[in-house]
Scaffold this active site. Sequence first.
Site, mmCIF file in Angstrom:
data_model
loop_
_atom_site.group_PDB
_atom_site.id
_atom_site.type_symbol
_atom_site.label_atom_id
_atom_site.label_comp_id
_atom_site.label_asym_id
_atom_site.label_seq_id
_atom_site.Cartn_x
_atom_site.Cartn_y
_atom_site.Cartn_z
ATOM 1 N N ARG A 118 27.696 52.847 87.670
ATOM 2 C CA ARG A 118 27.471 52.019 86.519
ATOM 3 C C ARG A 118 28.922 51.819 85.884
ATOM 4 O O ARG A 118 29.140 50.752 85.118
ATOM 5 C CB ARG A 118 26.536 52.548 85.303
ATOM 6 C CG ARG A 118 25.272 52.579 85.847
ATOM 7 C CD ARG A 118 24.313 52.954 84.816
ATOM 8 N NE ARG A 118 24.382 54.512 84.704
ATOM 9 C CZ ARG A 118 23.722 55.243 83.858
ATOM 10 N NH1 ARG A 118 22.928 54.841 83.115
ATOM 11 N NH2 ARG A 118 23.834 56.723 83.934
ATOM 12 N N GLN A 119 29.685 52.653 86.243
ATOM 13 C CA GLN A 119 31.196 52.443 85.814
ATOM 14 C C GLN A 119 31.928 51.585 86.814
ATOM 15 O O GLN A 119 32.806 52.008 87.339
ATOM 16 C CB GLN A 119 32.083 53.929 85.598
ATOM 17 C CG GLN A 119 31.304 54.631 84.504
ATOM 18 C CD GLN A 119 32.156 55.808 84.202
ATOM 19 O OE1 GLN A 119 33.566 55.639 84.037
ATOM 20 N NE2 GLN A 119 31.424 56.994 84.237
ATOM 21 N N LYS A 216 19.339 42.066 76.665
ATOM 22 C CA LYS A 216 19.393 43.505 76.502
ATOM 23 C C LYS A 216 20.977 43.456 75.603
ATOM 24 O O LYS A 216 21.688 42.947 76.288
ATOM 25 C CB LYS A 216 19.325 44.479 77.508
ATOM 26 C CG LYS A 216 19.602 45.868 76.911
ATOM 27 C CD LYS A 216 19.438 46.801 78.268
ATOM 28 C CE LYS A 216 20.757 46.841 78.966
ATOM 29 N NZ LYS A 216 20.521 48.087 80.270
HETATM 30 C C1 R5P Z 1 22.298 49.701 83.900
HETATM 31 O O1 R5P Z 1 22.460 48.357 83.626
HETATM 32 C C2 R5P Z 1 21.363 50.021 84.682
HETATM 33 O O2 R5P Z 1 20.886 48.994 85.662
HETATM 34 C C3 R5P Z 1 20.270 50.666 83.965
HETATM 35 O O3 R5P Z 1 19.347 49.403 83.333
HETATM 36 C C4 R5P Z 1 20.435 51.611 83.118
HETATM 37 O O4 R5P Z 1 21.484 52.576 83.404
HETATM 38 C C5 R5P Z 1 18.982 52.070 82.429
HETATM 39 O O5 R5P Z 1 19.349 53.204 81.581
HETATM 40 P P1 R5P Z 1 18.366 53.767 80.607
HETATM 41 O O6 R5P Z 1 16.916 54.041 81.253
HETATM 42 O O7 R5P Z 1 19.029 54.848 79.893
HETATM 43 O O8 R5P Z 1 18.224 52.677 79.532
#
Ligand code: R5P
Length: 355
Positions: A118-119, A216
């Site tokens: 993700r980074q 989001k």
């Molecule tokens: C981020 O953009 C990823 O694709 C996931 O949506 C995110 O890591 C999900 O994180 P969490 O379950 O903490 O909301």
Amino acid sequence: MARLELPQTSADLYHSFRPNIVDPESFEVVTGRGNPPLADAVGKLLDRNITQPCTDFADGETAVQVEPNLRGRELFVLQSMTPRPNDRIQEMVLIADAASRGDARQTSAIVPYFAYARQDRKTRSREPIGVAAVANQFYGAGYGRIFTVDIHSEQAEGAFPRAWDNVLADNVLIPALEAEGLEDPVVLAPDMGSTKRADKLRAKLGKDADLAIVHKRRDVDKHDHSNAVAMIGDVRNRDVVINDDMISTGGTIYDAAMLAKQNGARKVYASAAHGLFVPKNGITLPERVLTPDSPIDKLFVTDSIEQGELVTNNPERIQVVSIAPVIAVAILCYLTRDSIGKRLIEFNSSSSDQK
Ligand code: R5P
């Protein structure tokens, strides 16, 4: 649309490649301590014992000693980078170093869940690009290939100067979702970043499936914190499939499910390749799914991450689908110089997705 046929037994696996094409002496598979049950499942399909060479020194350093002879052989290092991703990465680095010094011919990182993915860009000044830093470490340690499942963003492949193959987990999730008898399905992307992935799933589900998108908003000053603020698309009286690469705290997917139900969705199925299931306010997503007022009717994840009994013992509400056959096929593709694209990607992708 064509469906991926995956082998369920070792005999099926080897039969799907030209018989006797793989010399069992030509390769070795070892695993770190990330996901022993997945290593067992892959070992059964490949019909070999997968050894685990890592232990700890008293001060917390990782010790590695690879048991099998590696000279002139291909080594596949199977490791999902969790729990404690930094330890798992260090295991991978040390195993690759041991392989170079043990005269392995080529070492491949088979990493169903790749941490730091993700980074993938700088969002503010003076931040690292974590996925590039890890990929660089792997290259320096001697890995000649990386194989991942549902990497957060495919651009990560550019951070590694050799082959990086990424396969989507929807290939194994779709049959499980379809077994629910989806009616009038809509695939809901839980954020803008997952729109492309969700649209691929929509196309594979069939011509009647539609796409919807959640907007989001993420607070960059707080880790693991975001809010679903709006939804584009019509989910009223339809079955909704939410699909993401990973679930961490579950906030993203849960909020998307709430929005879907508030907008009249009939049933909501949440699916992701990687279920990290980190607690948020003391509760994990699977615990929330098991409560009577959960907006998620059923949750699907792969076994890329080892799960506890709460996840594996509630099949009515949470289903774990194995990714082991995909990994076994990928390893045989590498050994036989077959195409991962043809075997695991192109059969149901648009031409722009081919590799
Ligand atoms: C981020 O953009 C990823 O694709 C996931 O949506 C995110 O890591 C999900 O994180 P969490 O379950 O903490 O909301």
